[in-house]
Design a protein around this motif. Structure first.
Motif, PDB file in Angstrom:
ATOM      1  N   LYS A 111     -16.849 -11.877   6.617  1.00 23.77           N
ATOM      2  CA  LYS A 111     -16.969 -11.870   5.168  1.00 23.77           C
ATOM      3  C   LYS A 111     -16.880 -10.430   4.679  1.00 23.77           C
ATOM      4  CE  LYS A 111     -20.107 -12.891   1.486  1.00 23.77           C
ATOM      5  NZ  LYS A 111     -21.441 -13.244   1.096  1.00 23.77           N
ATOM      6  N   SER A 112     -16.017 -10.202   3.723  1.00 25.57           N
ATOM      7  CA  SER A 112     -15.835  -8.864   3.184  1.00 25.57           C
ATOM      8  C   SER A 112     -16.906  -8.553   2.145  1.00 25.57           C
ATOM      9  CB  SER A 112     -14.452  -8.743   2.551  1.00 25.57           C
ATOM     10  OG  SER A 112     -14.272  -7.456   2.034  1.00 25.57           O
ATOM     11  N   ILE A 113     -17.459  -7.360   2.236  1.00 28.45           N
ATOM     12  CA  ILE A 113     -18.455  -6.931   1.262  1.00 28.45           C
ATOM     13  C   ILE A 113     -17.765  -6.303   0.052  1.00 28.45           C
ATOM     14  CG2 ILE A 113     -20.370  -5.325   0.879  1.00 28.45           C
ATOM     15  CD1 ILE A 113     -21.137  -5.781   3.799  1.00 28.45           C
ATOM     16  N   ILE A 114     -16.642  -5.628   0.305  1.00 27.70           N
ATOM     17  CA  ILE A 114     -15.909  -4.944  -0.749  1.00 27.70           C
ATOM     18  C   ILE A 114     -14.490  -5.497  -0.810  1.00 27.70           C
ATOM     19  CG2 ILE A 114     -15.008  -2.711  -1.496  1.00 27.70           C
ATOM     20  CD1 ILE A 114     -17.337  -1.412  -0.025  1.00 27.70           C
ATOM     21  N   ASN A 115     -13.981  -5.700  -2.015  1.00 26.26           N
ATOM     22  CA  ASN A 115     -12.609  -6.162  -2.190  1.00 26.26           C
ATOM     23  C   ASN A 115     -11.675  -4.958  -2.064  1.00 26.26           C
ATOM     24  OD1 ASN A 115     -10.092  -6.947  -3.154  1.00 26.26           O
ATOM     25  ND2 ASN A 115     -10.973  -8.434  -4.565  1.00 26.26           N
ATOM     26  N   ASN A 116     -11.027  -4.822  -0.903  1.00 31.30           N
ATOM     27  CA  ASN A 116     -10.161  -3.675  -0.640  1.00 31.30           C
ATOM     28  C   ASN A 116      -8.976  -3.615  -1.584  1.00 31.30           C
ATOM     29  OD1 ASN A 116     -11.536  -2.434   1.545  1.00 31.30           O
ATOM     30  ND2 ASN A 116     -10.878  -4.122   2.845  1.00 31.30           N
ATOM     31  N   ASN A 117      -8.489  -4.761  -2.058  1.00 31.49           N
ATOM     32  CA  ASN A 117      -7.362  -4.756  -2.991  1.00 31.49           C
ATOM     33  C   ASN A 117      -7.734  -4.069  -4.301  1.00 31.49           C
ATOM     34  OD1 ASN A 117      -5.729  -6.102  -1.156  1.00 31.49           O
ATOM     35  ND2 ASN A 117      -6.347  -8.103  -1.915  1.00 31.49           N
ATOM     36  N   LEU A 118      -8.955  -4.295  -4.774  1.00 27.78           N
ATOM     37  CA  LEU A 118      -9.393  -3.643  -6.007  1.00 27.78           C
ATOM     38  C   LEU A 118      -9.512  -2.143  -5.810  1.00 27.78           C
ATOM     39  CD1 LEU A 118     -12.100  -6.129  -7.338  1.00 27.78           C
ATOM     40  CD2 LEU A 118      -9.773  -5.803  -8.169  1.00 27.78           C
ATOM     41  N   ILE A 119     -10.012  -1.719  -4.660  1.00 29.28           N
ATOM     42  CA  ILE A 119     -10.133  -0.290  -4.369  1.00 29.28           C
ATOM     43  C   ILE A 119      -8.749   0.346  -4.341  1.00 29.28           C
ATOM     44  CG2 ILE A 119     -10.767   1.399  -2.601  1.00 29.28           C
ATOM     45  CD1 ILE A 119     -13.073  -0.487  -1.850  1.00 29.28           C
ATOM     46  N   GLN A 120      -7.812  -0.294  -3.663  1.00 26.14           N
ATOM     47  CA  GLN A 120      -6.460   0.238  -3.566  1.00 26.14           C
ATOM     48  C   GLN A 120      -5.835   0.377  -4.961  1.00 26.14           C
ATOM     49  OE1 GLN A 120      -3.969  -1.818  -0.789  1.00 26.14           O
ATOM     50  NE2 GLN A 120      -2.260  -0.452  -1.099  1.00 26.14           N
ATOM     51  N   GLU A 121      -5.965  -0.638  -5.793  1.00 27.17           N
ATOM     52  CA  GLU A 121      -5.394  -0.589  -7.139  1.00 27.17           C
ATOM     53  C   GLU A 121      -6.051   0.499  -7.984  1.00 27.17           C
ATOM     54  OE1 GLU A 121      -2.599  -2.035  -8.136  1.00 27.17           O
ATOM     55  OE2 GLU A 121      -2.530  -2.704  -6.056  1.00 27.17           O
ATOM     56  N   LYS A 122      -7.363   0.665  -7.832  1.00 29.14           N
ATOM     57  CA  LYS A 122      -8.069   1.700  -8.593  1.00 29.14           C
ATOM     58  C   LYS A 122      -7.532   3.082  -8.241  1.00 29.14           C
ATOM     59  CE  LYS A 122     -12.227   1.777 -10.221  1.00 29.14           C
ATOM     60  NZ  LYS A 122     -13.608   1.562 -10.436  1.00 29.14           N
ATOM     61  N   PHE A 123      -7.343   3.365  -6.963  1.00 30.02           N
ATOM     62  CA  PHE A 123      -6.814   4.670  -6.566  1.00 30.02           C
ATOM     63  C   PHE A 123      -5.373   4.850  -7.031  1.00 30.02           C
ATOM     64  CE2 PHE A 123     -10.474   4.938  -3.748  1.00 30.02           C
ATOM     65  CZ  PHE A 123     -10.837   6.257  -3.947  1.00 30.02           C
ATOM     66  N   LYS A 124      -4.596   3.784  -7.048  1.00 28.04           N
ATOM     67  CA  LYS A 124      -3.217   3.884  -7.537  1.00 28.04           C
ATOM     68  C   LYS A 124      -3.191   4.248  -9.014  1.00 28.04           C
ATOM     69  CE  LYS A 124      -0.788   1.016  -4.201  1.00 28.04           C
ATOM     70  NZ  LYS A 124       0.008  -0.190  -3.990  1.00 28.04           N
ATOM     71  N   THR A 125      -4.164   3.790  -9.801  1.00 26.63           N
ATOM     72  CA  THR A 125      -4.206   4.157 -11.223  1.00 26.63           C
ATOM     73  C   THR A 125      -4.480   5.643 -11.400  1.00 26.63           C
ATOM     74  OG1 THR A 125      -6.555   3.650 -11.517  1.00 26.63           O
ATOM     75  CG2 THR A 125      -4.986   1.863 -11.931  1.00 26.63           C
ATOM     76  N   PHE A 126      -5.077   6.281 -10.402  1.00 27.01           N
ATOM     77  CA  PHE A 126      -5.316   7.723 -10.439  1.00 27.01           C
ATOM     78  C   PHE A 126      -4.164   8.492  -9.787  1.00 27.01           C
ATOM     79  CE2 PHE A 126      -9.801   6.167 -10.505  1.00 27.01           C
ATOM     80  CZ  PHE A 126     -10.106   6.618 -11.768  1.00 27.01           C
ATOM     81  N   VAL A 127      -3.022   7.837  -9.634  1.00 24.51           N
ATOM     82  CA  VAL A 127      -1.801   8.414  -9.071  1.00 24.51           C
ATOM     83  C   VAL A 127      -2.043   8.907  -7.639  1.00 24.51           C
ATOM     84  CG1 VAL A 127       0.179   9.877  -9.538  1.00 24.51           C
ATOM     85  CG2 VAL A 127      -1.241   9.136 -11.426  1.00 24.51           C
ATOM     86  N   CYS A 128      -2.762   8.126  -6.883  1.00 25.04           N
ATOM     87  CA  CYS A 128      -2.950   8.397  -5.463  1.00 25.04           C
ATOM     88  C   CYS A 128      -2.064   7.462  -4.660  1.00 25.04           C
ATOM     89  CB  CYS A 128      -4.402   8.151  -5.043  1.00 25.04           C
ATOM     90  SG  CYS A 128      -5.568   9.349  -5.682  1.00 25.04           S
ATOM     91  N   ASN A 129      -1.682   7.909  -3.507  1.00 26.20           N
ATOM     92  CA  ASN A 129      -0.995   7.051  -2.558  1.00 26.20           C
ATOM     93  C   ASN A 129      -2.096   6.326  -1.781  1.00 26.20           C
ATOM     94  OD1 ASN A 129       0.994   5.954  -0.915  1.00 26.20           O
ATOM     95  ND2 ASN A 129       0.875   7.653   0.525  1.00 26.20           N
ATOM     96  N   ALA A 130      -2.236   5.035  -1.975  1.00 22.01           N
ATOM     97  CA  ALA A 130      -3.298   4.264  -1.338  1.00 22.01           C
ATOM     98  C   ALA A 130      -2.704   3.344  -0.276  1.00 22.01           C
ATOM     99  CB  ALA A 130      -4.070   3.454  -2.371  1.00 22.01           C
TER     100      ALA A 130
END
Length: 90
Positions: free
Chosen positions: A1-20
């Protein structure tokens, strides 16, 4: 069971113009591949999100969040080392 949604983290960093990059944190080849991608990325920071399972490979610890940050007693350590294919010293 995942504690953190990795897809949301990845999308958040992409909004900050990071390569995630999201990879299996238990697979060394995937980690090395992500590091190669990060090295080749120019002009923006890279974050590597390693998807892992707490206690992976240890019979009594895998997917048990209660073990996070807990110390093992001698018997538990011996079992964990056996589960991971290591030798135990008496």
């Amino acid at each position: 069971k995942s504690i953190i949604n990795n897809n949301l983290i990845q999308e958040k960093f992409k909004t900050f113009v990071c390569n995630a990059i999201t990879k299996d944190g238990h697979d060394y080849q995937q980690i090395f591949a992500a590091l190669d991608i990060a090295k080749d990325t120019v002009g923006k920071p890279t974050i590597i999100i390693a998807k892992t399972i707490k206690g992976k490979g240890v019979s009594f610890m895998e997917n048990q969040a209660s073990w996070h940050g807990s110390a093992l007693n001698d018997a538990e350590l011996k079992q964990a080392l056996l589960d991971l294919g290591g030798a135990c010293r008496e």
